[in-house]
Scaffold this motif. Structure first.
Motif, short mmCIF file in Angstrom:
data_model
loop_
_atom_site.label_atom_id
_atom_site.label_comp_id
_atom_site.label_asym_id
_atom_site.label_seq_id
_atom_site.Cartn_x
_atom_site.Cartn_y
_atom_site.Cartn_z
N GLY A 5 -6.20 69.31 38.35
CA GLY A 5 -6.16 68.09 39.14
C GLY A 5 -5.71 68.22 40.57
O GLY A 5 -5.60 67.23 41.28
N ILE A 6 -5.45 69.42 41.05
CA ILE A 6 -5.08 69.60 42.45
C ILE A 6 -6.37 69.79 43.23
O ILE A 6 -7.14 70.71 42.97
N ALA A 7 -6.61 68.90 44.17
CA ALA A 7 -7.87 68.92 44.92
C ALA A 7 -8.09 70.25 45.64
O ALA A 7 -7.16 70.83 46.19
N ASP A 8 -9.32 70.70 45.60
CA ASP A 8 -9.72 71.94 46.27
C ASP A 8 -10.32 71.57 47.62
O ASP A 8 -11.50 71.31 47.74
N THR A 9 -9.48 71.52 48.64
CA THR A 9 -9.93 71.07 49.97
C THR A 9 -10.22 72.22 50.92
O THR A 9 -10.76 72.00 51.98
N ASN A 10 -9.86 73.44 50.55
CA ASN A 10 -10.04 74.59 51.42
C ASN A 10 -10.75 75.69 50.64
O ASN A 10 -10.15 76.31 49.76
N LEU A 11 -11.99 75.96 50.96
CA LEU A 11 -12.77 76.93 50.20
C LEU A 11 -12.29 78.37 50.39
O LEU A 11 -12.63 79.23 49.59
N ILE A 12 -11.51 78.63 51.43
CA ILE A 12 -11.00 79.99 51.66
C ILE A 12 -9.48 80.03 51.52
O ILE A 12 -8.80 80.78 52.21
N ILE A 23 3.56 74.10 43.95
CA ILE A 23 4.98 73.76 44.09
C ILE A 23 5.15 72.36 44.65
O ILE A 23 5.92 71.55 44.14
N LYS A 24 4.41 72.05 45.71
CA LYS A 24 4.50 70.74 46.34
C LYS A 24 4.12 69.63 45.36
O LYS A 24 4.81 68.62 45.24
N THR A 25 3.02 69.81 44.65
CA THR A 25 2.55 68.79 43.70
C THR A 25 3.55 68.57 42.57
O THR A 25 3.85 67.42 42.21
N LEU A 26 4.08 69.64 42.02
CA LEU A 26 5.05 69.50 40.92
C LEU A 26 6.33 68.82 41.39
O LEU A 26 6.88 67.97 40.69
N ARG A 27 6.79 69.18 42.57
CA ARG A 27 8.01 68.55 43.10
C ARG A 27 7.80 67.07 43.41
O ARG A 27 8.65 66.24 43.11
N GLU A 28 6.67 66.75 44.04
CA GLU A 28 6.40 65.35 44.40
C GLU A 28 6.32 64.44 43.17
O GLU A 28 6.61 63.26 43.26
N ASN A 30 8.04 65.01 40.38
CA ASN A 30 9.26 65.23 39.59
C ASN A 30 8.98 65.85 38.24
O ASN A 30 9.56 65.46 37.22
N ILE A 31 8.09 66.83 38.24
CA ILE A 31 7.71 67.49 36.99
C ILE A 31 8.52 68.77 36.77
O ILE A 31 9.05 69.01 35.71
N TYR A 32 8.61 69.57 37.81
CA TYR A 32 9.26 70.87 37.67
C TYR A 32 9.64 71.36 39.05
O TYR A 32 8.87 71.20 39.99
N TYR A 33 10.79 71.95 39.16
CA TYR A 33 11.25 72.48 40.45
C TYR A 33 11.25 74.00 40.39
O TYR A 33 11.98 74.59 39.62
N GLN A 34 10.42 74.60 41.20
CA GLN A 34 10.35 76.05 41.27
C GLN A 34 10.21 76.47 42.72
O GLN A 34 10.02 75.64 43.59
N SER A 35 10.29 77.76 42.93
CA SER A 35 10.16 78.29 44.29
C SER A 35 9.07 79.36 44.29
O SER A 35 8.55 79.74 43.24
#
Length: 50
Positions: A5-12, A23-28, A30-35
């Motif tokens: 479900g993460i949009a593919d906006t950059n083909l390269i 990481i950004k999607t999971l944090r936004e 509140n699913i999982y915090y990782q680095s």
């Protein structure tokens, strides 16, 4: 881990950019915090929509 479900906006998109999006999607959502240290590699998989 497979994430859908993460949009593919950059083909390269690089593997680092893919990881940063995950990481950004999971944090936004509140699913999982990782680095970046928690991710060895990230890449897109083809799906029926592309």
């Amino acid at each position: 881990m497979k994430i859908r479900g993460i949009a593919d906006t950059n083909l390269i998109e690089t593997s680092r950019e893919s990881a940063e999006k995950v990481i950004k999607t999971l944090r936004e959502n509140n699913i999982y915090y990782q680095s970046m240290a928690d991710i060895d590699i990230a890449h897109r998989l083809p799906n029926k929509n592309n």
